[in-house]
Design an enzyme around this catalytic site. Structure first.
Site, short mmCIF file in Angstrom:
data_model
loop_
_atom_site.label_atom_id
_atom_site.label_comp_id
_atom_site.label_asym_id
_atom_site.label_seq_id
_atom_site.Cartn_x
_atom_site.Cartn_y
_atom_site.Cartn_z
N GLN A 103 -15.81 6.10 -1.70
CA GLN A 103 -15.95 4.80 -2.37
C GLN A 103 -17.41 4.52 -2.66
O GLN A 103 -17.77 4.01 -3.74
CB GLN A 103 -15.37 3.69 -1.49
CG GLN A 103 -13.85 3.76 -1.36
CD GLN A 103 -13.27 2.72 -0.41
OE1 GLN A 103 -13.90 1.71 -0.13
NE2 GLN A 103 -12.08 2.99 0.09
N HIS A 124 -9.29 -1.29 3.62
CA HIS A 124 -10.21 -1.29 4.74
C HIS A 124 -11.38 -2.20 4.35
O HIS A 124 -11.78 -2.22 3.18
CB HIS A 124 -10.71 0.14 4.97
CG HIS A 124 -11.22 0.44 6.35
ND1 HIS A 124 -11.11 -0.43 7.41
CD2 HIS A 124 -11.85 1.54 6.84
CE1 HIS A 124 -11.64 0.13 8.48
NE2 HIS A 124 -12.09 1.31 8.17
N ASP A 208 -10.31 -2.29 13.34
CA ASP A 208 -9.76 -1.00 12.96
C ASP A 208 -10.62 0.16 13.48
O ASP A 208 -10.12 1.13 14.06
CB ASP A 208 -9.65 -0.92 11.43
CG ASP A 208 -8.84 0.28 10.98
OD1 ASP A 208 -7.60 0.15 10.89
OD2 ASP A 208 -9.43 1.34 10.73
N1 LIG Z 1 -5.49 7.45 6.26
C1 LIG Z 1 -4.80 6.35 6.49
O1 LIG Z 1 -3.60 6.40 6.78
C2 LIG Z 1 -5.47 5.01 6.44
C3 LIG Z 1 -6.53 4.81 5.59
N2 LIG Z 1 -7.00 3.54 5.38
C4 LIG Z 1 -8.06 3.32 4.42
O2 LIG Z 1 -7.57 3.64 3.13
C5 LIG Z 1 -8.61 4.18 2.32
C6 LIG Z 1 -8.23 5.56 1.84
O3 LIG Z 1 -8.17 6.40 2.98
P1 LIG Z 1 -7.41 7.82 3.01
O4 LIG Z 1 -6.12 7.73 2.29
O5 LIG Z 1 -7.41 8.26 4.42
O6 LIG Z 1 -8.44 8.70 2.17
P2 LIG Z 1 -8.58 10.27 2.10
O7 LIG Z 1 -9.63 10.70 3.04
O8 LIG Z 1 -7.23 10.88 2.21
O9 LIG Z 1 -9.18 10.43 0.63
C7 LIG Z 1 -8.56 9.78 -0.49
C8 LIG Z 1 -8.90 10.43 -1.79
O10 LIG Z 1 -10.26 10.26 -2.07
C9 LIG Z 1 -10.71 11.35 -2.82
N3 LIG Z 1 -12.17 11.44 -2.61
C10 LIG Z 1 -12.79 11.57 -1.41
N4 LIG Z 1 -14.12 11.60 -1.61
C11 LIG Z 1 -14.32 11.46 -2.94
C12 LIG Z 1 -15.47 11.41 -3.76
N5 LIG Z 1 -16.68 11.52 -3.24
N6 LIG Z 1 -15.32 11.22 -5.09
C13 LIG Z 1 -14.09 11.12 -5.62
N7 LIG Z 1 -12.95 11.17 -4.90
C14 LIG Z 1 -13.07 11.35 -3.59
C15 LIG Z 1 -9.92 12.53 -2.28
O11 LIG Z 1 -9.74 13.49 -3.30
C16 LIG Z 1 -8.60 11.90 -1.88
O12 LIG Z 1 -7.66 12.06 -2.91
C17 LIG Z 1 -9.87 4.16 3.22
O13 LIG Z 1 -10.53 2.95 2.99
C18 LIG Z 1 -9.29 4.19 4.62
O14 LIG Z 1 -10.15 3.66 5.59
C19 LIG Z 1 -6.41 2.45 5.96
C20 LIG Z 1 -5.35 2.61 6.83
C21 LIG Z 1 -4.90 3.91 7.22
C1 LIG Z 2 -4.03 5.16 10.38
C2 LIG Z 2 -5.04 4.08 10.54
O1 LIG Z 2 -4.74 2.91 10.45
C3 LIG Z 2 -6.42 4.46 10.93
C4 LIG Z 2 -6.30 5.21 12.21
O2 LIG Z 2 -7.17 3.30 11.14
C5 LIG Z 2 -7.11 5.31 9.87
O3 LIG Z 2 -6.54 6.36 9.48
O4 LIG Z 2 -8.22 4.98 9.45
MG LIG Z 3 -6.09 1.50 10.87
MG LIG Z 4 -9.01 3.22 10.05
#
Ligand SMILES: NC(=O)C1=CN([C@@H]2O[C@H](COP(=O)(O)OP(=O)(O)OC[C@H]3O[C@@H](n4cnc5c(N)ncnc54)[C@H](O)[C@@H]3O)[C@@H](O)[C@H]2O)C=CC1
Ligand SMILES: CC(=O)[C@](C)(O)C(=O)O
Ligand SMILES: [Mg+2]
Ligand SMILES: [Mg+2]
Length: 352
Positions: A103, A124, A208
């Site tokens: 981001q 987030h 979180d």
């Molecule tokens: N993983 C989860 O289940 C949870 C994630 N979040 C939040 O949701 C948001 C997304 O997290 P995730 O799905 O875990 O992300 P992720 O780590 O799976 O990455 C998401 C996407 O971002 C792209 N990406 C990463 N770096 C990049 C860059 N420099 N330039 C362009 N694209 C890029 C990747 O290709 C990927 O498709 C974050 O803010 C995270 O904190 C919130 C709750 C749980």
């Molecule tokens: C799954 C979730 O809510 C976490 C652990 O906060 C994250 O993946 O960033």
């Molecule tokens: Mg969380």
């Molecule tokens: Mg988290």
């Protein structure tokens, strides 16, 4: 809306029935939701919204696993699957679901597309609250909203498909259109939340980051590892140490906590176990509380986000991460896990 009284605290939770599909479709009738990033959250949230009749497009760079996964999930290149910048230009609601480091990196390219009246959505509080580190400062004439599922994106999708819902936090950081709240709540239900609890961006990110570094992920593994090592050092076999540390927890005792609480789990264990647990939980709480204080401070003062941004912005961050995860996978404890899980009767003959 459901009012919850816990001691002297009264909270109001928004529920799915407050936003039935017709209401969601009415609120979002003139919106195109652009989900930027097809990672764990982007995938779960975009698929759920699509199934809920919301007009969704995905913004994910070509090449790489995430893009192929999106194509496999039925997003059509050039139509519903675009470059992140193109999707940001087309969307009226931009769901910013790149990794938190991503981001920061993409912000200069996304910001020009955030024209008056659009909404910027996060899962987030990271980018906004630690703007001194991320430089993510949205223009004043857009809505800035948050819906953060309290669980993995994988669970967001799984529960939705089972007709269940995940608990999420929601928050309004900026309401430029007067519609920020209804946009946020309609989206919150559309992505698959069962209940939505109001918070602020700051409270969300601090809790979180504390939770995942603490009890949910970091602390739990630390505790398990310490116990496993002590059992092994005293001559217990790997399977005995693993069963007594992990398998029994996840297969028997944690589901009982999920069902009716800690007291219920205790009540279903032997009087011997109860006596010991009731004596020892206080010692573990006292021993770990200073570590949790240290953790909270490290989150609140921005040390944790700084470390995350530094580590995850390095070009070789994936290789480093994979190496660290492999070290865990290769350790005796988790090798024992593979063998023990394979012995679950329902898994006989099936790979992990
Ligand atoms: N993983 C989860 O289940 C949870 C994630 N979040 C939040 O949701 C948001 C997304 O997290 P995730 O799905 O875990 O992300 P992720 O780590 O799976 O990455 C998401 C996407 O971002 C792209 N990406 C990463 N770096 C990049 C860059 N420099 N330039 C362009 N694209 C890029 C990747 O290709 C990927 O498709 C974050 O803010 C995270 O904190 C919130 C709750 C749980
Ligand atoms: C799954 C979730 O809510 C976490 C652990 O906060 C994250 O993946 O960033
Ligand atoms: Mg969380
Ligand atoms: Mg988290």
């Amino acid at each position: 809306m459901r009012e919850i009284r816990i001691g002297s605290t009264v909270e109001v939770a928004v529920e799915r029935s407050d936003y039935p599909p017709e209401k969601i479709q009415q609120i979002l009738a003139n919106e195109t939701v652009a989900v930027l990033g097809y990672g764990v959250q982007g995938r779960g949230q975009s698929l759920n919204m699509r199934d809920n009749g919301v007009k969704v497009i995905v913004g994910q760079r070509k090449g790489g696993k995430a893009y192929d996964l999106a194509v496999g999930d039925g997003w059509v290149p050039g139509e519903t699957l675009l470059d992140p910048e193109e999707a940001a230009a087309k969307g009226t609601i931009i769901q910013y679901l790149l990794s938190d480091a991503g981001q920061k990196e993409m912000w200069p390219k996304i910001k020009p597309h955030l024209t008056a009246g659009k909404a910027l959505y996060f899962s987030h509080g990271f980018s906004i609250v630690f703007a001194d580190q991320t430089h993510v400062i949205p223009p004043a004439d857009i809505d800035v909203i948050l819906c953060a599922p309290k669980g993995s994106g994988t669970t967001v999708r799984r529960l939705f498909l089972e007709g269940r819902g995940i608990n999420s936090s929601f928050a309004i950081h900026q309401d430029a259109t007067g519609r920020a709240r209804e946009r946020c709540l309609a989206l919150g239900v559309a992505i698959g939340s069962g209940y939505l609890f109001e918070t602020t961006f700051r409270k969300e990110v601090v809790s979180d980051l504390t939770g995942e570094r603490g009890v949910l992920m970091g602390a739990i593994y630390g505790l398990w590892l310490a116990q496993y090592e002590v059992l092994r050092e005293h001559g217990h076999s790997p399977s005995e140490a693993f069963n007594e540390t992990v398998e029994e927890a996840t297969q028997s005792l944690y589901p009982l906590i999920a069902e009716k609480g800690m007291d219920w789990m205790y009540a279903n264990c032997s009087t011997t176990a109860q006596r010991g647990a009731l004596d020892w939980f206080k010692k573990f709480a006292a021993a770990s509380k200073p570590v949790f204080e240290e953790l909270y401070e490290s989150v609140a003062n921005g040390t944790e986000t700084r470390r995350t941004l530094e580590a995850n912005s390095r070009p070789d961050y994936r290789e480093t991460l994979e190496k660290e995860l492999k070290e865990i996978a290769d350790s005796e404890m988790w090798q024992a896990g593979i063998q023990v899980r394979a012995l679950r009767p329902e898994r006989q003959g099936k790979a992990d």
